[in-house]
Every structure is written in structure tokens, then in C-alpha cells.
Motif scaffolding. Structure first.
Motif, short mmCIF file in Angstrom:
data_model
loop_
_atom_site.label_atom_id
_atom_site.label_comp_id
_atom_site.label_asym_id
_atom_site.label_seq_id
_atom_site.Cartn_x
_atom_site.Cartn_y
_atom_site.Cartn_z
N HIS A 123 38.63 62.26 63.41
CA HIS A 123 38.20 61.52 64.59
C HIS A 123 38.09 60.04 64.26
O HIS A 123 37.85 59.66 63.11
CB HIS A 123 36.88 62.06 65.16
N GLY A 124 38.30 59.21 65.27
CA GLY A 124 38.23 57.78 65.05
C GLY A 124 38.76 57.01 66.24
O GLY A 124 38.94 57.57 67.33
N CYS A 125 39.00 55.73 66.04
CA CYS A 125 39.42 54.89 67.14
C CYS A 125 40.33 53.77 66.66
O CYS A 125 40.37 53.44 65.47
CB CYS A 125 38.20 54.28 67.83
N GLU A 126 41.06 53.20 67.61
CA GLU A 126 41.87 52.02 67.38
C GLU A 126 41.41 50.93 68.33
O GLU A 126 41.09 51.21 69.50
CB GLU A 126 43.36 52.30 67.61
N ASP A 132 39.30 35.98 71.38
CA ASP A 132 37.99 35.51 70.93
C ASP A 132 37.49 36.25 69.70
O ASP A 132 36.38 36.03 69.23
CB ASP A 132 36.96 35.64 72.06
N GLY A 133 38.34 37.16 69.17
CA GLY A 133 37.99 37.87 67.94
C GLY A 133 37.33 39.21 68.15
O GLY A 133 37.16 39.98 67.19
N THR A 134 36.93 39.53 69.38
CA THR A 134 36.33 40.83 69.65
C THR A 134 37.41 41.89 69.75
O THR A 134 38.60 41.58 69.87
CB THR A 134 35.52 40.79 70.95
N LEU A 135 36.97 43.14 69.72
CA LEU A 135 37.92 44.26 69.77
C LEU A 135 37.90 44.93 71.13
O LEU A 135 36.85 45.18 71.70
CB LEU A 135 37.57 45.29 68.69
N LYS A 136 39.08 45.25 71.63
CA LYS A 136 39.24 46.01 72.85
C LYS A 136 39.67 47.43 72.48
O LYS A 136 40.61 47.63 71.72
CB LYS A 136 40.30 45.37 73.75
N PHE A 137 38.97 48.42 73.03
CA PHE A 137 39.31 49.82 72.76
C PHE A 137 40.74 50.12 73.22
O PHE A 137 41.12 49.80 74.35
CB PHE A 137 38.33 50.74 73.48
N VAL A 138 41.52 50.75 72.34
CA VAL A 138 42.89 51.13 72.66
C VAL A 138 43.01 52.63 72.85
O VAL A 138 43.51 53.11 73.86
CB VAL A 138 43.87 50.66 71.56
N ARG A 139 42.53 53.39 71.87
CA ARG A 139 42.57 54.84 71.99
C ARG A 139 41.62 55.47 71.00
O ARG A 139 41.24 54.86 69.99
CB ARG A 139 43.99 55.39 71.77
N GLY A 140 41.23 56.70 71.30
CA GLY A 140 40.39 57.47 70.40
C GLY A 140 41.10 58.75 69.99
O GLY A 140 41.97 59.25 70.72
N VAL A 141 40.74 59.26 68.83
CA VAL A 141 41.32 60.50 68.33
C VAL A 141 40.21 61.44 67.89
O VAL A 141 39.30 61.02 67.15
CB VAL A 141 42.26 60.24 67.13
N ASP A 142 40.23 62.65 68.38
CA ASP A 142 39.28 63.67 67.94
C ASP A 142 40.03 65.00 67.98
O ASP A 142 40.26 65.56 69.05
CB ASP A 142 38.06 63.72 68.87
N MET A 143 40.46 65.48 66.83
CA MET A 143 41.33 66.65 66.80
C MET A 143 41.01 67.55 65.62
O MET A 143 40.54 67.10 64.57
CB MET A 143 42.80 66.23 66.74
N TYR A 144 41.27 68.86 65.84
CA TYR A 144 41.03 69.88 64.81
C TYR A 144 42.34 70.58 64.48
O TYR A 144 43.20 70.77 65.34
CB TYR A 144 40.01 70.91 65.31
N LEU A 152 42.69 72.13 68.33
CA LEU A 152 41.97 71.62 69.49
C LEU A 152 41.88 70.11 69.40
O LEU A 152 41.77 69.54 68.31
CB LEU A 152 40.55 72.22 69.51
N SER A 153 41.95 69.43 70.55
CA SER A 153 41.81 67.98 70.58
C SER A 153 41.08 67.55 71.84
O SER A 153 40.99 68.31 72.81
CB SER A 153 43.19 67.30 70.52
N PHE A 154 40.54 66.34 71.81
CA PHE A 154 39.79 65.82 72.95
C PHE A 154 40.65 64.82 73.72
O PHE A 154 41.18 63.86 73.14
CB PHE A 154 38.51 65.14 72.48
N ASP A 155 40.80 65.05 75.01
CA ASP A 155 41.50 64.13 75.90
C ASP A 155 40.49 63.12 76.40
O ASP A 155 39.72 63.39 77.32
CB ASP A 155 42.13 64.91 77.07
N ASP A 156 40.47 61.95 75.78
CA ASP A 156 39.46 60.95 76.07
C ASP A 156 39.57 60.43 77.51
O ASP A 156 38.56 60.19 78.17
CB ASP A 156 39.61 59.78 75.09
N GLY A 187 31.75 58.68 74.43
CA GLY A 187 30.96 57.49 74.12
C GLY A 187 31.15 57.03 72.69
O GLY A 187 31.23 55.83 72.41
N TYR A 188 31.21 58.00 71.77
CA TYR A 188 31.42 57.64 70.36
C TYR A 188 32.76 56.96 70.18
O TYR A 188 32.86 55.89 69.55
CB TYR A 188 31.34 58.88 69.46
N LEU A 189 33.83 57.56 70.71
CA LEU A 189 35.17 57.02 70.51
C LEU A 189 35.32 55.63 71.12
O LEU A 189 35.91 54.73 70.50
CB LEU A 189 36.21 57.97 71.11
#
Length: 217
Positions: A123-126, A132-144, A152-156, A187-189
Motif C-alpha cells: 500500500h502507498g501513494c504517489e 509551490d512545492g506541495t504535493l498533489k495526490f495522484v493515486r493510491g495503491v492498496d493490494m493483496y 484483492l485490491s482497493f478501488d480508491d 483517507g490514508y491513501l
């Protein structure tokens, strides 16, 4: 040994999934691997957990030492002792969770203790760097993954679990019914993971910049 071969192949696949270093996209990923019984080979533990920033290991835990440790100097320097203490407790809990759930899957599939089985979780994120140097969420990954196959995987985007195999449908239905689990995972991703990614990028800025320059050569 066939299961072990699949495990090694799967690890390489997981380590190479969306962990590309460049000037705009950065990633934070955690990979957990648990075996149903000891492997008996040097360097392969019954349970391991590792964190990766842009594909480079930043922390590590295994079932032999049972301690989460930094793998980068800046991680050791910037994060307090209680971070590692809490991280160790979390990894120990996940090790127990893996033991329980491997047994559940073995029973569900009528597997015996004779063969060795492996469960993996990634699991994790990109995040994309803004001007301005901040990060914009692109995608999350949570898979077994179980025994070298997607499970199994989570469709964010839709906040649902997706079964990759018939045997995973029972777990999907059970987890879909737990609203708090879906909310926490999403929320975590999208938030907590991105926050940690931002912190780690700041802490390891000099090393990351040096790595980017090296990769461009």
C-alpha cells in the motif's frame, strides 16, 4: 520451492510497480510479505516489512530481529525514538495479523501445512509536485497477493474492494460492509500517506536531488 519462486518473482514485480523517480512524481510505498512457515534460506524471513521512498528503502523490519529500523541516515536523524518504537509495535501487530490470515486462507482453500504459502500486501501513494512545492495526490495503491497471484485490491475512486479471484469474493463482501475500513483506507491513501510522503521528501531532500541527478546521467 515453486511457491518460493513465485514469491521472489512477485517481490520483484511489486518493487517495480509505479516507483519511478523523476522531478514531478514521487511515491511512498510499504510492502509486507509473510510465509506460512519458515523458508530456511539466508536473507528470506518468515515475515518482512519495508518502506520505500521513490523506490529506495527507508525502513525495514523482519520477524527475526522484530524491530523497525531506519535504512537511510536522514530517517535516523530526523525521526524521534518513539517513531521507531511505535513503528516496531505496529509491525509486530501486522506480523500477527499475517499469521492469522494466512491460516484463514489456507483453510478456505483446503490447503495443508505441507506446502509453503505466501501472503503479500502493498500500500502507498504517489504525489505530483506543484509549482509551490506541495504535493498533489495522484493515486493510491492498496493490494493483496496470495501465492503469487493477485487477490484483492482497493478501488480508491469508488471506495470499494475489488476481488481479483473467486476465492477473494468472500473477503471483498465482508470488507465492503465495514464502512469505517473503507473510509480509513481512502483517507490514508489520499491524505495521511501524502503527508508522510511530503515529510520524507523534505527530510531526505539532498539525497533525493542527488539521486535524480544521477538517474538523468
Amino acid at each position: 520451492m515453486e511457491t518460493l519462486k513465485m514469491y521472489l518473482i512477485t517481490v520483484f514485480v511489486l518493487l517495480g510497480t509505479g516507483l519511478t523517480v523523476n522531478s514531478e512524481i514521487h511515491s511512498l510505498t510499504y510492502i509486507y510479505t509473510g510465509f506460512s512457515k519458515p523458508v530456511g534460506l539466508p536473507g528470506i524471513h518468515e515475515f518482512t516489512a519495508m518502506g520505500q521512498l521513490d523506490g529506495r528503502m527507508i525502513d525495514y523490519y523482519d520477524s527475526d530481529d522484530q524491530k523497525k529500523v531506519p535504512k537511510q541516515d536522514w530517517m535516523k536523524e530526523r525521526l524521534p525514538a518513539d517513531y521507531w518504537d511505535k513503528g516496531t509495535q505496529s509491525r509486530q501487530s501486522k506480523q500477527q495479523w499475517f499469521n492469522v490470515n494466512i491460516n484463514i486462507l489456507k483453510n478456505r482453500m483446503n490447503q495443508t501445512d505441507h506446502d509453503r504459502h505466501v501472503l503479500q500486501w502493498m500500500h502507498g501513494c504517489e504525489g505530483e509536485t506543484r509549482p509551490d512545492g506541495t504535493l498533489k495526490f495522484v493515486r493510491g495503491v492498496d493490494m493483496y497477493n496470495y501465492d503469487g497471484r493477485d487477490f484483492l485490491s482497493f478501488d480508491d475512486a469508488h471506495s470499494v474492494w475489488v476481488a481479483a479471484a473467486d476465492i477473494a469474493v468472500q473477503t471483498k463482501r465482508k470488507w465492503d460492509e465495514v464502512q469505517v475500513l473503507k473510509e480509513y483506507t481512502k483517507g490514508y491513501l489520499e491524505n495521511e500517506c501524502i503527508d508522510w510522503l511530503s515529510k520524507f521528501m523534505l527530510y531526505g531532500k539532498k539525497q533525493l536531488e542527488a539521486a535524480c541527478m544521477y538517474d538523468r546521467k
